[in-house]
Design a protein around this motif. Structure first.
Motif, mmCIF file in Angstrom:
data_model
loop_
_atom_site.group_PDB
_atom_site.id
_atom_site.type_symbol
_atom_site.label_atom_id
_atom_site.label_comp_id
_atom_site.label_asym_id
_atom_site.label_seq_id
_atom_site.Cartn_x
_atom_site.Cartn_y
_atom_site.Cartn_z
ATOM 1 N N TRP A 148 9.811 15.626 -1.701
ATOM 2 C CA TRP A 148 8.896 14.526 -2.002
ATOM 3 C C TRP A 148 9.204 13.365 -1.078
ATOM 4 C CZ3 TRP A 148 9.090 9.399 -3.527
ATOM 5 C CH2 TRP A 148 7.932 8.869 -4.087
ATOM 6 N N GLU A 149 8.140 12.703 -0.606
ATOM 7 C CA GLU A 149 8.322 11.507 0.220
ATOM 8 C C GLU A 149 7.287 10.475 -0.193
ATOM 9 O OE1 GLU A 149 9.352 10.728 4.727
ATOM 10 O OE2 GLU A 149 7.253 11.360 4.526
ATOM 11 N N GLY A 150 7.777 9.277 -0.499
ATOM 12 C CA GLY A 150 6.899 8.158 -0.811
ATOM 13 C C GLY A 150 6.995 7.120 0.282
ATOM 14 N N GLU A 151 5.865 6.465 0.539
ATOM 15 C CA GLU A 151 5.797 5.475 1.610
ATOM 16 C C GLU A 151 5.137 4.213 1.072
ATOM 17 O OE1 GLU A 151 3.508 5.050 5.914
ATOM 18 O OE2 GLU A 151 2.853 6.542 4.475
ATOM 19 N N GLY A 152 5.721 3.072 1.380
ATOM 20 C CA GLY A 152 5.130 1.786 1.028
ATOM 21 C C GLY A 152 5.041 0.913 2.258
ATOM 22 N N VAL A 153 3.876 0.289 2.469
ATOM 23 C CA VAL A 153 3.660 -0.581 3.619
ATOM 24 C C VAL A 153 3.188 -1.934 3.104
ATOM 25 C CG1 VAL A 153 2.369 -0.926 5.770
ATOM 26 C CG2 VAL A 153 2.962 1.395 5.038
ATOM 27 N N GLY A 154 3.792 -2.998 3.591
ATOM 28 C CA GLY A 154 3.389 -4.341 3.176
ATOM 29 C C GLY A 154 4.047 -5.400 4.033
ATOM 30 N N PRO A 193 5.012 -10.194 9.905
ATOM 31 C CA PRO A 193 5.914 -9.033 9.931
ATOM 32 C C PRO A 193 5.530 -8.058 8.820
ATOM 33 C CG PRO A 193 7.071 -10.961 9.096
ATOM 34 C CD PRO A 193 5.701 -11.408 9.502
ATOM 35 N N GLU A 194 5.400 -6.799 9.184
ATOM 36 C CA GLU A 194 5.000 -5.770 8.230
ATOM 37 C C GLU A 194 6.074 -4.691 8.221
ATOM 38 O OE1 GLU A 194 0.731 -4.185 7.506
ATOM 39 O OE2 GLU A 194 1.609 -2.928 9.061
ATOM 40 N N GLY A 195 6.438 -4.259 7.026
ATOM 41 C CA GLY A 195 7.481 -3.257 6.908
ATOM 42 C C GLY A 195 6.986 -2.004 6.222
ATOM 43 N N THR A 196 7.635 -0.902 6.545
ATOM 44 C CA THR A 196 7.361 0.378 5.895
ATOM 45 C C THR A 196 8.681 0.889 5.332
ATOM 46 O OG1 THR A 196 5.624 0.872 7.505
ATOM 47 C CG2 THR A 196 6.453 2.720 6.201
ATOM 48 N N LEU A 197 8.630 1.283 4.062
ATOM 49 C CA LEU A 197 9.791 1.876 3.412
ATOM 50 C C LEU A 197 9.422 3.292 3.004
ATOM 51 C CD1 LEU A 197 12.596 1.833 2.034
ATOM 52 C CD2 LEU A 197 11.452 0.887 0.003
ATOM 53 N N TYR A 198 10.221 4.244 3.460
ATOM 54 C CA TYR A 198 10.070 5.642 3.049
ATOM 55 C C TYR A 198 11.204 5.961 2.092
ATOM 56 C CZ TYR A 198 7.073 6.172 7.173
ATOM 57 O OH TYR A 198 6.084 6.041 8.108
ATOM 58 N N ILE A 199 10.869 6.596 0.981
ATOM 59 C CA ILE A 199 11.880 7.101 0.063
ATOM 60 C C ILE A 199 11.732 8.617 0.053
ATOM 61 C CG2 ILE A 199 12.749 7.131 -2.306
ATOM 62 C CD1 ILE A 199 11.557 4.310 -2.649
ATOM 63 N N ILE A 254 14.248 5.373 4.716
ATOM 64 C CA ILE A 254 13.977 5.095 6.127
ATOM 65 C C ILE A 254 13.139 3.825 6.143
ATOM 66 C CG2 ILE A 254 12.860 5.924 8.249
ATOM 67 C CD1 ILE A 254 13.183 8.800 7.043
ATOM 68 N N THR A 255 13.421 2.931 7.070
ATOM 69 C CA THR A 255 12.635 1.703 7.175
ATOM 70 C C THR A 255 12.112 1.532 8.597
ATOM 71 O OG1 THR A 255 14.568 0.356 7.712
ATOM 72 C CG2 THR A 255 13.971 0.523 5.379
ATOM 73 N N LYS A 256 10.959 0.889 8.691
ATOM 74 C CA LYS A 256 10.373 0.536 9.988
ATOM 75 C C LYS A 256 9.793 -0.865 9.856
ATOM 76 C CE LYS A 256 9.039 5.200 11.339
ATOM 77 N NZ LYS A 256 7.941 6.067 11.726
ATOM 78 N N GLU A 257 9.777 -1.586 10.956
ATOM 79 C CA GLU A 257 9.192 -2.924 10.961
ATOM 80 C C GLU A 257 8.352 -3.091 12.211
ATOM 81 O OE1 GLU A 257 10.543 -7.610 11.089
ATOM 82 O OE2 GLU A 257 12.010 -6.121 10.486
ATOM 83 N N HIS A 267 0.874 -1.178 0.000
ATOM 84 C CA HIS A 267 0.000 0.000 0.000
ATOM 85 C C HIS A 267 0.905 1.220 0.000
ATOM 86 C CE1 HIS A 267 -3.448 -2.536 0.750
ATOM 87 N NE2 HIS A 267 -2.715 -3.155 1.669
ATOM 88 N N VAL A 268 0.672 2.125 -0.940
ATOM 89 C CA VAL A 268 1.573 3.264 -1.085
ATOM 90 C C VAL A 268 0.862 4.591 -0.898
ATOM 91 C CG1 VAL A 268 3.186 2.043 -2.587
ATOM 92 C CG2 VAL A 268 1.299 3.299 -3.594
#
Length: 180
Positions: free
Chosen positions: A143-149, A125-131, A85-88, A22-23
């Motif tokens: 600009w900041e993009g976020e993906g969660v999955g 386990p679910e991760g979030t990646l921010y670019i 940036i990453t989160k878990e 999900h972005v």
């Protein structure tokens, strides 16, 4: 009756295996995105990311690939700095299934409960990646993009999953102006 008890487990498995990324993206509406043609990775920011070096390399290669598809080039004197940036976290899904008739008046009334409730808890386990894309001259986030999955530990699927995360996030760059 055994088939009814296996049905909820099968549904949980199917639903969790179909989950995708999900972005979302946000940006500075004053930025002129047409001026950004070159990029470089923000080394000091990326060095702070607490993931394996292999996953870090996978993410950076995927970003390289997607930005090159957009006609951007890597440069020693970039227009944009790219940071990640990453989160878990663990996502818990609780599912309940009623396998029985219950009680009450009507056909087949019984003062007893036939069957029973089944509760299934699934931890994923679910991760979030921010670019983050930063204007290199102004040193401002534009600009900041976020993906969660969901995340996998399966090395064979990990590369594909990371590529999917990055591709879906960067599909939103450059942003299109909001219609009013």
């Amino acid at each position: 009756m055994k088939t009814l008890k296996l049905l909820p487990i099968l549904l949980v498995f199917i639903m969790s295996s179909c989950s995708s990324v999900h972005v979302n993206a946000d940006y500075d509406s004053k930025a002129d995105f047409s001026q950004y043609k070159t990029y470089a990775f923000h080394k000091t920011g990326i060095d702070k990311v607490q993931i394996s070096e292999f996953d870090k390399k996978r993410i950076l290669r995927a970003i390289d690939n997607e930005l090159m598809k957009k006609g951007m080039t890597k440069s020693e004197n970039p227009d944009l700095l790219v940071n990640i940036i990453t989160k878990e976290r663990e996502r818990l899904d609780v599912n309940q299934f009623n396998a029985g008739f219950g009680y009450g008046w009507g056909w087949g009334w019984s003062p007893f409960f036939w069957g029973g409730n089944q509760t299934y808890i699934n931890s994923t386990p679910e991760g979030t990646l921010y670019i983050d894309l930063i204007d290199a001259k102004k040193k401002e986030l534009i600009w900041e993009g976020e993906g969660v999955g969901t995340l996998t530990q399966d090395r064979a699927r990990k590369e594909k999953q990371i590529n999917e995360f990055v591709a879906k996030i960067l599909a939103q760059y450059p942003p299109t102006k909001d219609k009013k």
